[in-house]
Design an enzyme around this catalytic site. Structure first.
Site, PDB file in Angstrom:
ATOM      1  N   CYS A 255      34.865  15.788  32.852  1.00 34.87           N
ATOM      2  CA  CYS A 255      35.034  16.372  34.196  1.00 34.87           C
ATOM      3  C   CYS A 255      33.719  16.508  34.956  1.00 34.87           C
ATOM      4  O   CYS A 255      33.729  16.833  36.145  1.00 34.87           O
ATOM      5  CB  CYS A 255      35.730  17.725  34.102  1.00 34.87           C
TER       6      CYS A 255
ATOM      7  N   HIS B 258      34.250  22.296  40.487  1.00 31.47           N
ATOM      8  CA  HIS B 258      35.282  21.484  39.827  1.00 31.47           C
ATOM      9  C   HIS B 258      36.610  22.248  39.812  1.00 31.47           C
ATOM     10  O   HIS B 258      36.663  23.425  39.460  1.00 31.47           O
ATOM     11  CB  HIS B 258      34.829  21.171  38.402  1.00 31.47           C
TER      12      HIS B 258
ATOM     13  N   ASN C 263      43.982  19.242  38.428  1.00 30.43           N
ATOM     14  CA  ASN C 263      42.667  18.813  37.935  1.00 30.43           C
ATOM     15  C   ASN C 263      42.624  17.286  37.905  1.00 30.43           C
ATOM     16  O   ASN C 263      43.255  16.670  37.050  1.00 30.43           O
ATOM     17  CB  ASN C 263      42.444  19.394  36.531  1.00 30.43           C
TER      18      ASN C 263
HETATM   19  O1  UT7 Z   1      38.508  20.281  33.460  1.00 28.03           O
HETATM   20  C1  UT7 Z   1      38.123  20.378  32.123  1.00 28.03           C
HETATM   21  C2  UT7 Z   1      37.980  21.754  31.731  1.00 28.03           C
HETATM   22  N1  UT7 Z   1      39.271  22.376  31.576  1.00 28.03           N
HETATM   23  C3  UT7 Z   1      39.441  23.613  31.942  1.00 28.03           C
HETATM   24  O2  UT7 Z   1      38.540  24.186  32.484  1.00 28.03           O
HETATM   25  C4  UT7 Z   1      40.745  24.285  31.607  1.00 28.03           C
HETATM   26  C5  UT7 Z   1      40.475  25.602  30.963  1.00 28.03           C
HETATM   27  N2  UT7 Z   1      41.668  26.332  30.471  1.00 28.03           N
HETATM   28  C6  UT7 Z   1      42.613  26.802  31.313  1.00 28.03           C
HETATM   29  O3  UT7 Z   1      42.596  26.581  32.494  1.00 28.03           O
HETATM   30  C7  UT7 Z   1      43.641  27.753  30.726  1.00 28.03           C
HETATM   31  O4  UT7 Z   1      43.269  28.090  29.416  1.00 28.03           O
HETATM   32  C8  UT7 Z   1      45.090  27.161  30.689  1.00 28.03           C
HETATM   33  C9  UT7 Z   1      45.615  27.045  32.107  1.00 28.03           C
HETATM   34  C10 UT7 Z   1      45.073  25.802  30.024  1.00 28.03           C
HETATM   35  C11 UT7 Z   1      45.987  28.119  29.929  1.00 28.03           C
HETATM   36  O5  UT7 Z   1      45.936  29.425  30.489  1.00 28.03           O
HETATM   37  P1  UT7 Z   1      45.687  30.698  29.553  1.00 28.03           P
HETATM   38  O6  UT7 Z   1      45.724  31.864  30.436  1.00 28.03           O
HETATM   39  O7  UT7 Z   1      44.428  30.455  28.770  1.00 28.03           O
HETATM   40  O8  UT7 Z   1      46.968  30.686  28.640  1.00 28.03           O
HETATM   41  P2  UT7 Z   1      47.087  30.605  27.049  1.00 28.03           P
HETATM   42  O9  UT7 Z   1      46.883  29.211  26.576  1.00 28.03           O
HETATM   43  O10 UT7 Z   1      46.293  31.675  26.404  1.00 28.03           O
HETATM   44  O11 UT7 Z   1      48.596  30.999  26.878  1.00 28.03           O
HETATM   45  C12 UT7 Z   1      49.102  32.294  27.255  1.00 28.03           C
HETATM   46  C13 UT7 Z   1      50.590  32.314  27.009  1.00 28.03           C
HETATM   47  C14 UT7 Z   1      50.989  31.832  25.615  1.00 28.03           C
HETATM   48  O12 UT7 Z   1      52.131  32.569  25.232  1.00 28.03           O
HETATM   49  P3  UT7 Z   1      51.998  33.839  24.240  1.00 28.03           P
HETATM   50  O13 UT7 Z   1      51.380  33.291  22.987  1.00 28.03           O
HETATM   51  O14 UT7 Z   1      51.132  34.814  24.952  1.00 28.03           O
HETATM   52  O15 UT7 Z   1      53.424  34.284  24.095  1.00 28.03           O
HETATM   53  C15 UT7 Z   1      51.363  30.399  25.832  1.00 28.03           C
HETATM   54  O16 UT7 Z   1      52.265  29.904  24.865  1.00 28.03           O
HETATM   55  O17 UT7 Z   1      51.227  31.428  27.934  1.00 28.03           O
HETATM   56  C16 UT7 Z   1      52.002  30.454  27.207  1.00 28.03           C
HETATM   57  N3  UT7 Z   1      51.898  29.171  27.918  1.00 28.03           N
HETATM   58  C17 UT7 Z   1      52.738  28.825  28.895  1.00 28.03           C
HETATM   59  N4  UT7 Z   1      53.789  29.440  29.446  1.00 28.03           N
HETATM   60  C18 UT7 Z   1      54.439  28.813  30.453  1.00 28.03           C
HETATM   61  C19 UT7 Z   1      50.986  28.186  27.744  1.00 28.03           C
HETATM   62  N5  UT7 Z   1      51.224  27.189  28.604  1.00 28.03           N
HETATM   63  C20 UT7 Z   1      52.284  27.556  29.343  1.00 28.03           C
HETATM   64  C21 UT7 Z   1      53.004  26.945  30.398  1.00 28.03           C
HETATM   65  N6  UT7 Z   1      54.067  27.611  30.912  1.00 28.03           N
HETATM   66  N7  UT7 Z   1      52.672  25.744  30.883  1.00 28.03           N
END
Ligand code: UT7
Length: 331
Positions: free
Chosen positions: A116, A256, A286
């Site tokens: 990225c 970004h 993204n």
């Molecule tokens: O460009 C390259 C660099 N990339 C980035 O900078 C991306 C960085 N990461 C992120 O933007 C975030 O970590 C994500 C958007 C990918 C995820 O958001 P998060 O707030 O970190 O969520 P998480 O992975 O910790 O998941 C929280 C909860 C989980 O459920 P429980 O375990 O709390 O019950 C996940 O299973 O949200 C759930 N979850 C979803 N729910 C609905 C994960 N993905 C989804 C989804 N829809 N798509």
């Protein structure tokens, strides 16, 4: 004679027509519009659907947009850099194909890959060629067809990425405008948290790994998120400090577009007025190497000569950095 600086003198863009909305994603994986919007800021992304068209298709169209807008002769372009994490093919340069197809037949060309951060690092490379005095027209394109390596059954990644391309022209400037300073970094310890493991030279694809979907991108979102927030904010703060800039001096932050919360955290670290934060993640998601030039494209009409823009990016590898640039023209 005044020192040569490298200025951006034109912007172009291309986005595929198909819009993959949060509502459509709701029918594909277990997710919902509210979760995606509050956790990422994304509402829809563009996807290049036509078979046989790769990143070069996006890059060629973005470059043609710039060439037409500026009315330049592509034969005057001396170097074409395609910043991308999704080249068309292995072994064959995407940039060479792109340069020939836009009529830049006098140019040499190469791909630049830093996940990225590809476009950000490309800004440094393009500027160095201009500052050296050797070249006067360098075309830098950021293009990615992320949909080619996304698993649309994995809700952790398929909601984030989109396809698109943006292009900028760098030319010499004698008024001190253009790139002023850069702070670029990488740390290979981050590789395990964001990668497409199979399909490269370490692990060529086999029938088994293909069936298991191991050629798709994998991301440990939370770890990447934490590193992105810390590192992007850190380099942004440091580049302000070492250029004696306050948040008042800054005209725009072009960060970004990976997650709205990461962009806001970077802006908060330098207490920047939210009105100065460029944002288009809601429209495109993204787009990896294309996010920064797409921001310039969308905000071009608001940019004024002399505007002080801070660029920041973070991506796989890990790779990250910040660039301070003075805008060179009024639209
Ligand atoms: O460009 C390259 C660099 N990339 C980035 O900078 C991306 C960085 N990461 C992120 O933007 C975030 O970590 C994500 C958007 C990918 C995820 O958001 P998060 O707030 O970190 O969520 P998480 O992975 O910790 O998941 C929280 C909860 C989980 O459920 P429980 O375990 O709390 O019950 C996940 O299973 O949200 C759930 N979850 C979803 N729910 C609905 C994960 N993905 C989804 C989804 N829809 N798509």
């Amino acid at each position: 004679m005044s020192k040569i600086t490298a200025a951006i003198t034109g912007v172009g863009a291309y986005l595929p027509e198909y819009r993959l909305t949060n509502q459509i994603l709701e029918t594909m994986v277990d997710t919902n519009d509210e979760w995606i919007t509050t956790r990422t800021g994304i509402k829809e992304r563009r996807i290049l659907k036509e078979e046989g068209k790769g990143t070069s298709f996006l890059a060629i169209n973005a470059a043609k947009d710039l060439i037409n807008k500026k009315g330049i002769d592509p034969k005057d372009i001396e170097l074409v850099i395609v910043a991308t994490a999704t080249p068309d093919m292995k072994a064959a340069s995407t940039a060479a194909f792109t340069a020939t197809n836009i009529g830049a037949t006098n140019a040499f060309s190469f791909d630049l890959e830093a996940a990225c951060s590809s476009f950000l690092f490309g800004m440094s490379v393009a500027s160095s060629y201009i500052e050296s005095g050797k070249y006067k027209n360098v075309l830098l394109i950021g293009a990615d067809k992320n949909s080619s390596f996304i698993n649309y059954k994995d809700r952790a990644t398929c909601i984030i990425f989109g396809d698109g391309a943006g292009a900028v022209l760098f030319e010499p400037n004698h008024e001190g405008l253009g790139l002023q300073d850069e702070l670029l970094r990488s740390n290979g310890e981050g590789r395990e948290f964001l990668q497409a493991t199979y399909g490269g030279s370490s692990y060529p694809i086999t029938a088994d790994t293909f069936n298991e979907g191991k050629h798709y991108v994998f991301q440990e979102g939370k770890t990447v998120f934490k590193n992105a927030v810390f590192n992007m904010a850190d380099v942004t703060e440091r580049i302000l400090e070492r250029n004696n800039l306050t948040n008042e001096d800054i005209s725009w932050l072009a960060a970004h577009q990976a997650n709205k919360r990461i962009i806001e955290a970077t802006a908060n670290r330098i207490a920047l007025d939210p009105a100065k934060v460029m944002m288009n993640i809601h429209k495109y998601g993204n787009t990896t190497s294309a996010t920064l030039p797409l921001l310039l494209h969308d905000y071009e009409s608001q940019l004024k000569k002399g505007d002080k823009i801070i660029f920041a990016a973070f991506g796989g590898g890990f790779t990250w950095g910040s660039i301070y640039l003075k805008w060179a023209y009024n639209s």
